[in-house]
Write an enzyme that holds these catalytic residues in place. Structure first.
Site, PDB file in Angstrom:
ATOM      1  N   HIS A   1     -25.192  17.140 -29.359  1.00 56.24           N
ATOM      2  CA  HIS A   1     -25.067  16.861 -27.930  1.00 56.24           C
ATOM      3  C   HIS A   1     -23.646  16.500 -27.494  1.00 56.24           C
ATOM      4  O   HIS A   1     -23.097  17.085 -26.561  1.00 56.24           O
ATOM      5  CB  HIS A   1     -26.001  15.724 -27.532  1.00 56.24           C
ATOM      6  CG  HIS A   1     -27.444  15.985 -27.819  1.00 56.24           C
ATOM      7  ND1 HIS A   1     -28.016  17.229 -27.720  1.00 56.24           N
ATOM      8  CD2 HIS A   1     -28.443  15.139 -28.191  1.00 56.24           C
ATOM      9  CE1 HIS A   1     -29.308  17.140 -28.015  1.00 56.24           C
ATOM     10  NE2 HIS A   1     -29.584  15.893 -28.308  1.00 56.24           N
TER      11      HIS A   1
ATOM     12  N   ASP B   1     -27.748  13.692 -35.487  1.00 56.43           N
ATOM     13  CA  ASP B   1     -28.723  13.828 -34.421  1.00 56.43           C
ATOM     14  C   ASP B   1     -28.063  13.974 -33.056  1.00 56.43           C
ATOM     15  O   ASP B   1     -28.597  14.662 -32.177  1.00 56.43           O
ATOM     16  CB  ASP B   1     -29.658  12.611 -34.421  1.00 56.43           C
ATOM     17  CG  ASP B   1     -30.813  12.757 -33.440  1.00 56.43           C
ATOM     18  OD1 ASP B   1     -31.400  13.846 -33.373  1.00 56.43           O
ATOM     19  OD2 ASP B   1     -31.122  11.775 -32.745  1.00 56.43           O
TER      20      ASP B   1
END
Length: 470
Positions: free
Chosen positions: A241, A236
């Site tokens: 990110h 995730d």
């Protein structure tokens, strides 16, 4: 490019009644309209399985704006409401539902010479079917397609999805969104580094002893438990990110700040990420996670990950990039910090972490410079002092929220802040050993800074945020 230069555009929002669309995408569209950053002529068609009238869909958009902003009364709501449509019945290669009919109606208003922006705000397992449907029904011409993360949930699923996508679309049509790259603070990394010799000349292993990219979260996962349990912190946050932000920090100076040059520089450094070693990763799960409804009692999903990443380039060889993120932690932050080496000279010991250049990528962003100074008083004692600049305070500034910034870039065709096929392939190569041979998931107390073992990754100085003792 101004809004008057943009061609008539039909936005198709798949998953328009879902949580992501309600919280992020629809408010971003309205913010673009409020800022006059959309084409002069446009329609937004929501798509979903349900049978929702145009008026009811407009009501749902209104409710989303009331809850998440901008408020309808703070913008051109009456004008926007008249441009909202809904196409029910789902969408697939063998059954387009009512979408083609609603598109035909929109073309009747805008003309046939329109561009499409298809936004896939849906779970990753729906990407394949929607992509095939777009191709089957002739909706890929003059189209840009936005894919939410995660773009693949393993190296194998990434390759399968990417082969399909690039079999029906050109790479220039594909916008793999990562909202961390849309943050004002992340974007300012370019300008801060390349426009200021004060920083560019120390941006290397000769002057930097460690880089920390720290994104702790106090949030729980209860509202998205089923999705999160199938994903975890590594997929995730880390491979998406944090890897992308690390590439922003570590890339070589691009030829220019044009989108293609920025992407090339980012891809090149992602390819230099050394595959993660088991001893360089700590996984954690907050106590009480398996008590959440929908989570199996024996779940080994990681809600915390800390990793020591090595970038094998001449500029960064031997400098650890420390990446950390987790749920239910002691504080929330989004910070990139360069810890500088002790300067040569008569000062033998520095207080704290010494000199640190730190950037917050939350909100409009901020730059903090931590320096060592003389402590006021009669003795020659050293102390730390920090000077801060909020980027939101820059004169004339009007920062765009990440989704607003990225959707605007899709509309104008600017891919500089979007991940490419090659870049994501490199990111998956770097994380593959960790997925194949995971370290044991260690428990940590909610409200803490994660498993104590993660502190060792940041030795000898420790993490800047929330240092704890063994």
């Amino acid at each position: 490019m101004t809004s008057s230069d943009l061609p008539p555009t039909i936005f198709v929002l798949f998953g328009a009644t879902g949580d992501l669309a309600r919280r992020m995408v629809l408010p971003a569209f309205y913010d673009l309209a409020r800022r006059d950053l959309l084409p002069k002529q446009w329609r937004l068609i929501g798509n979903g399985r349900g049978d929702v009238s145009h008026e009811d869909f407009a009501g749902r958009v209104h409710d989303a704006l009331e809850e998440f902003g901008p408020k309808p009364d703070d913008g051109p709501w009456d004008d926007v409401r008249g441009k909202l449509r809904f196409a029910g019945g789902g969408f697939a290669a063998d059954d387009p539902g009512s979408l083609l009919d609603v598109i035909a109606e929109a073309k009747g208003d805008l003309g046939d010479d329109v561009q499409f922006v298809h936004y896939l705000a849906v779970p990753p397992e729906a990407f394949e079917g929607l992509t095939r449907g777009l191709h089957e029904h002739g909706l890929t011409d003059r189209a840009r397609v936005v894919y939410e993360k995660p773009y693949g949930t393993s190296p194998e699923s990434f390759r399968e999805l990417d082969d399909l996508v690039l079999g029906v679309l050109d790479e220039e049509q594909v916008f793999r969104i990562d909202h961390f790259l849309g943050k004002e603070g992340t974007q300012d990394l370019h300008v801060l580094r390349f426009a200021n010799g004060l920083f560019e000349h120390v941006w290397n292993r000769e002057h930097v002893q460690q880089v920390q990219i720290d994104v702790p979260e106090t949030l729980d996962v209860a509202q998205r438990a089923s999705f999160y349990d199938a994903t975890g912190a590594t997929l995730d946050m880390l491979v998406t990110h944090l890897f992308q932000v690390a590439a922003e920090v570590a890339m070589e100076p691009p030829v220019s700040l044009r989108p293609e040059d920025l992407q090339e520089a980012r891809e090149a450094v992602l390819a230099a990420f050394r595959p993660l070693a088991k001893e360089d990763v700590v996984l954690g799960q907050f106590e009480g996670y398996t008590d959440i409804e929908g989570i199996a009692d024996d779940s080994q999903t990681d809600t915390f990950v800390a990793a020591r990443l090595w970038v094998d380039t001449d500029r960064w060889h031997g400098v650890p990039f420390l990446l950390r993120t987790g749920k239910r932690m002691a504080d929330s932050a989004q910070r990139v910090s360069l810890l500088l080496r002790k300067p040569d000279g008569p000062v033998t010991q520095l207080p704290g972490h010494g000199n640190v250049l730190s950037l917050s990528v939350e909100g409009p962003g901020a730059v903090d410079v931590r320096m060592v100074t003389k402590e006021p008083g009669p003795d020659l004692a050293l102390a730390e002092a920090t000077s801060s600049l909020s980027l939101g305070d820059v004169p004339g500034g009007d920062p765009l929220p990440p989704y607003v910034s990225l959707i605007h870039d899709v509309v104008v065709g600017d891919r500089s802040l979007f991940t490419t096929s090659e870049g994501l392939a490199a990111a998956w190569r770097a994380v593959a050993p960790l997925l194949e041979d995971r370290p044991a998931v260690q428990p940590y107390a909610p409200g803490s800074w994660g498993p104590v073992a993660a502190n060792e990754l940041a030795d000898p100085g420790g993490w800047l945020l929330g240092q704890t003792e063994d």
